[in-house]
Design an enzyme around this catalytic site. Structure first.
Site, PDB file in Angstrom:
ATOM      1  N   VAL A   1       5.957 -24.087  19.885  1.00 31.40           N
ATOM      2  CA  VAL A   1       6.237 -23.682  21.269  1.00 31.40           C
ATOM      3  C   VAL A   1       4.982 -23.884  22.113  1.00 31.40           C
ATOM      4  CG1 VAL A   1       6.884 -21.739  22.760  1.00 31.40           C
ATOM      5  CG2 VAL A   1       7.915 -21.972  20.483  1.00 31.40           C
TER       6      VAL A   1
ATOM      7  N   HIS B   1       0.832  -1.208   0.000  1.00 34.35           N
ATOM      8  CA  HIS B   1       0.000   0.000   0.000  1.00 34.35           C
ATOM      9  C   HIS B   1       0.869   1.263   0.000  1.00 34.35           C
ATOM     10  CE1 HIS B   1      -3.626  -2.334   0.895  1.00 34.35           C
ATOM     11  NE2 HIS B   1      -2.940  -2.989   1.812  1.00 34.35           N
TER      12      HIS B   1
ATOM     13  N   SER C   1      -3.299  -5.386   8.289  1.00 34.67           N
ATOM     14  CA  SER C   1      -2.993  -4.456   7.209  1.00 34.67           C
ATOM     15  C   SER C   1      -2.651  -3.087   7.799  1.00 34.67           C
ATOM     16  CB  SER C   1      -4.201  -4.330   6.289  1.00 34.67           C
ATOM     17  OG  SER C   1      -3.912  -3.450   5.244  1.00 34.67           O
TER      18      SER C   1
END
Lengths: 418, 478
Positions: free
Chosen positions: B172, B49, B339
């Site tokens: 983990v 972006h 995002s």
């Protein structure tokens, strides 16, 4: 390298095309991707092939072998393990080949027959929702793993789609010890041959769920369960009809699509319905000297018809190559009318009309009884009655040159007889 | 004992590992899955972006704009594909045009360069398939598209070249602080030790955080996004990223040209409870088709070859959470990376190392920033093809015809230092099976090649995760 006729694909269509194109004046080359001839027939170890061609019930490999044997000692070149990666039309066809043995090779050919078969429609194309674990694959892939490699892909199986490969695999996997819990078909009728419904499902008590589809898939890494649902007449799932099956395998038998993806640079005109070339009655495309036949042209129900179409392409390609001067074409459409999904050939070339036109087509509706009408200028020029008409089965109709009243377009319709 | 362990080999963990490998420290990046980048990195819009959307002053805004510029360097250093598409944000009426103006202001505040407006007609001259109802467009020329998991794989390859290590199937389950270091207990019963730990575990990052502190400042609120993929033959139908106006839920349903010619359509954006739920839904697919109408009514839905869903690691902390643990020094959280996380990834790695960890060690004098992957055969020019095919005759065997992948491409994908031995791992690297027929033809070939090259039986070749063999029972045993 130089040749007169190149046949792309050494399966049912390509082999028949090669045999019927043989001529002392012509150099013919078959190019096959696999290390052996026969195409998809090699993995079809069930019987039922050849009833129309040989009046016998053969297995896939046996059927292929009839053609392979017939080719021996004939003046035909064969390249195995070789893939055509590009064909361009200049004056002649310029073909690029690749193989492990010979690397890249270039070939010039005066005519080309595409007989490259078809591929199976995928989960993505029909947008089945849910998770994406392992255990979901086209039925043909499972068939290849089982019959060619000797491995079962799962033990508890459900099949979406009643296409013939799915039906065959329902029986085949049952015989190998897997449990097939059912087959779901989106349409209200089966998409496979009636004999396969009887011999592959009914004989093994495998339920067929008509008007059903898969609406959910669960399993993070490995398929755990699927949900099927009944659909309404707009194919929307009906709430409350969910049935859940605990399975490790979902086979898809949801349709076949002609595989002509490698031939884009030819700029062959295509039909949006068959997803392959538009051809005239000689099976020639808009590209002069380029023919398409078999499942690469449209998907057939029986291999016998694939071979017949291959034969036709071989014959017309030979005639084209032996012709002194190529005459102009006078092309008119053969259009699908009411209740007809498509017709092949799509066009008549009135300037090359010497033989009866073999029309193959699919209907859109199941009918107990109906009549096919060939119409030219609003006038019915040919009428043929038929029984047990179904979208799953290919219909045939022969139009003789003398049936045609003019050089105008024609249409084929289907009318129900109640 | 390592100096640094990075938990998570998504694009964030991968680029952090590479950044750390510049310094004189030992670095290990681990992943609970059977491959590099198995979740958010392989299921997002792939867009770099420009930075028009994040709130000015936020870390998201700063690192997005910085990250966007850093991709130009990564393109050269890591040989990653970068499609300089630019983007159009579209408006349909006065009200939306007003919002577009505000967005433009925000973009300028965030330091996005080169933005300008087009009328609907001007935009349609460039993108003829845009909807007739679009009246105005904000053009963002710095928007780009990459191929996200290739960035991860190449970044880790480069880190390995510079001394780092990668370990897969390292899940983990608990972490203890012992004296001056951390002990990571794995599901398989083994342990790993490191002086510093970086939590880049994506949607699992709050679970990792809770292994060492009671009340982390963030909690993951997973948000699902569903997508469609159009076949690569759709190439050129749209050449820009097309955005609607952003909302609180995200950037909306987009049209995104991809580096391999495909076009991505989506995503949806809704909160989910199960962070591992990457399923698609009928509703989601309908939602995408419905919302695309505002962008274009000329989208060939019959070219859809796949649908998929990804889960974004959205957190309760509104911005990216890139901080040292409040409980233990030497433990760092890189969390809430939704995002523009992919865009910001290189800047996040730099920010973490230089401004949060403030690593105070010399750089390796022999650090080599360049990764030279073996290119896929079909990307070569004819002359190079002839040379390569002489050297490697298995380039002559075309295995996947949809994506033009050769047997040698597959062998290379298996044997590279970050190679993989699964069907999906090969698809991620060589693209065999990523095309129109989705592996219907080539999967059995790929399987046999993997079995031969890794010296296992065909029924030991996995689809992706451990213990996911495609073939479950041999029928022709003696």
């Amino acid at each position: 390298m130089k040749t007169d006729l190149t046949i792309v694909g050494g399966g049912a269509a390509g082999l028949a095309a090669a045999l019927s194109a043989i001529d002392p004046q012509l150099n013919i080359l078959i190019i096959e991707r696999e290390p052996r001839l026969g195409g998809i027939l090699n993995q079809c170890i069930h019987n039922g092939f050849g009833l129309h061609m040989f009046q016998e019930e053969l297995t896939g490999p046996e059927y292929a072998n009839r053609f392979i044997e017939a080719l021996k000692d004939k003046h035909i070149d064969i390249l195995l393990g070789t893939t055509v990666i590009d064909i361009q039309k200049k004056t002649d066809f310029e073909i690029t080949l690749t193989s492990e043995a010979n690397g890249y090779q270039h070939l010039t050919s005066k005519a080309v027959i595409i007989a490259s078969g078809c591929y199976e429609r995928t989960r993505g194309a029909v947008q089945i929702p849910g998770e994406r674990p392992k255990g979901i694959m086209p039925a043909g892939s499972a068939q290849r793993y089982l019959n060619m490699e000797g491995y079962l892909v799962g033990k508890r199986v459900f099949i979406l789609g009643s296409g013939d490969i799915g039906l065959i695999m329902a029986r085949r996997m049952t015989l190998e010890g897997a449990q097939v819990l059912g087959v779901a078909e989106l349409m209200p009728y089966s998409n496979g041959l009636t004999r396969n419904i009887v011999q592959c499902l009914n004989d093994f008590d495998i339920p067929l769920y008509l008007s059903h589809t898969v609406t959910d898939i669960k399993g993070k890494d490995i398929l755990e369960q699927i949900t099927i649902q009944q659909v309404d007449d707009k194919f929307e799932p009906i709430p409350g009809t969910e049935k859940v099956f605990e399975v490790d395998t979902l086979l898809l038998s949801i349709g076949l699509i002609p595989d002509v993806g490698l031939f884009d640079s030819l700029q062959m005109k295509k039909s949006p319905i068959t997803k392959s070339a538009i051809v005239d009655q000689t099976l020639m495309t808009n590209v002069e000297g380029l023919f398409v036949c078999g499942n690469a042209l449209h998907v057939h129900d029986l291999v016998d018809w694939v071979s017949k179409e291959g034969e036709k392409a071989g014959k017309t390609a030979k005639a084209y190559l032996l012709e002194q001067k190529h005459e102009e074409k006078d092309l008119k459409s053969i259009a699908p009318g009411s209740n007809i999904r498509y017709v092949v050939p799509h066009l008549i070339d009135y300037n090359h009309l010497t033989e009866p036109i073999q029309c193959a087509f699919r209907v859109t509706k199941k009918m107990a009884q109906g009549q096919f009408k060939v119409v030219q200028n609003g006038e019915v020029i040919l009428l043929k009655k038929a029984k047990h008409i179904a979208p799953a089965e290919m219909e045939n109709l022969i139009i003789k040159p003398e049936d045609l009243k003019s050089k105008d377009p024609i249409e084929i319709h289907l009318e129900e007889i109640v | 004992m390592k100096d640094y362990i990075v938990i998570g080999s998504g694009i964030i963990g991968a680029l952090i590992t590479r950044t750390l490998s510049k310094y004189q420290v030992s670095v290990l990046v681990i992943d609970k899955e059977n491959d590099i980048s198995s979740h958010q990195t392989i299921a997002n819009s792939a867009i770099i972006h420009s930075g028009h959307d994040p709130k000015p002053g936020s870390l998201k805004a700063r690192l997005c704009v910085e990250g966007n510029a850093m991709y130009d360097t990564l393109e050269h250093e890591l040989a990653i594909p970068l499609l300089r598409t630019g983007a159009y944000v579209v408006a349909h009426n006065n009200f939306e045009e007003q919002m577009l103006q505000e967005l433009h202001q925000r973009a300028k505040q965030n330091g996005v360069l080169g933005t300008y407006f087009l009328s609907g007609d001007e935009a349609r001259k460039v993108e003829p398939r845009l909807s007739e109802t679009i009246t105005k467009v904000l053009s963002l020329p710095s928007t780009k598209v990459t191929f996200p998991w290739e960035v991860s794989i190449h970044a880790i390859s480069n880190a390995i070249k510079n001394g780092a290590e990668f370990k897969r199937n390292a899940h983990v389950i608990s972490i203890k602080k012992v004296e001056d270091h951390f002990v990571l207990h794995l599901k398989d019963g083994t342990t790993l030790e490191s002086k510093h730990v970086i939590n880049a575990a994506g949607v699992m990052s709050d679970l990792i955080a809770r292994m060492i502190e009671e009340n982390p400042e963030f909690e993951i609120k997973p948000r699902k996004g569903e997508y469609f993929v159009l076949d690569r033959k759709a190439v050129g139908l749209f050449n820009h990223v097309i955005y609607p106006l952003p909302t609180k839920a995200g950037k909306g349903v987009l049209i995104v040209p991809q580096t391999h010619g495909n076009i991505l359509l989506g995503p949806t954006s809704y909160e989910i409870s199960d962070r591992e739920d990457e399923s698609t839904s009928r509703e989601g697919m309908k939602y995408i088709k419905e919302h695309l109408k505002a962008l274009s009514n000329q989208i060939p839905f019959d070219m859809i070859i796949r649908n998929f869903a990804g889960v974004r690691a959205t957190s309760t902390y509104e911005d990216f959470y890139i901080q040292e643990s409040k409980t233990y020094k030497g433990f760092y959280h890189v969390a809430g990376i939704d995002s523009p996380g992919l865009t910001a990834a290189p800047a996040i790695a730099k920010y973490l190392v230089e401004e949060v960890i403030r690593i105070d060690l010399p750089m390796k004098p022999d650090f080599d920033p360049i990764h030279q992957p073996i290119p896929l055969f079909h990307t070569l020019c004819d002359v190079q093809k002839q040379i390569e095919i002489q050297k490697h005759p298995k380039h002559g065997h075309l295995v996947c015809k949809c994506e033009k992948v050769t047997e040698q491409d597959i062998i290379n994908a298996i044997h590279s230092p970050t190679g993989n031995d699964t069907i999906k791992g090969i698809k991620k690297r060589a693209r065999a099976g990523a095309g129109l027929c989705q592996g219907g033809y080539c999967e059995s070939e790929v399987l046999k090649i993997i079995a031969r090259e890794t010296k296992v039986k065909p029924n030991e070749v996995n689809y992706y995760a451990k213990n996911t063999p495609i073939l479950v029972k041999e029928t022709k045993t003696k």
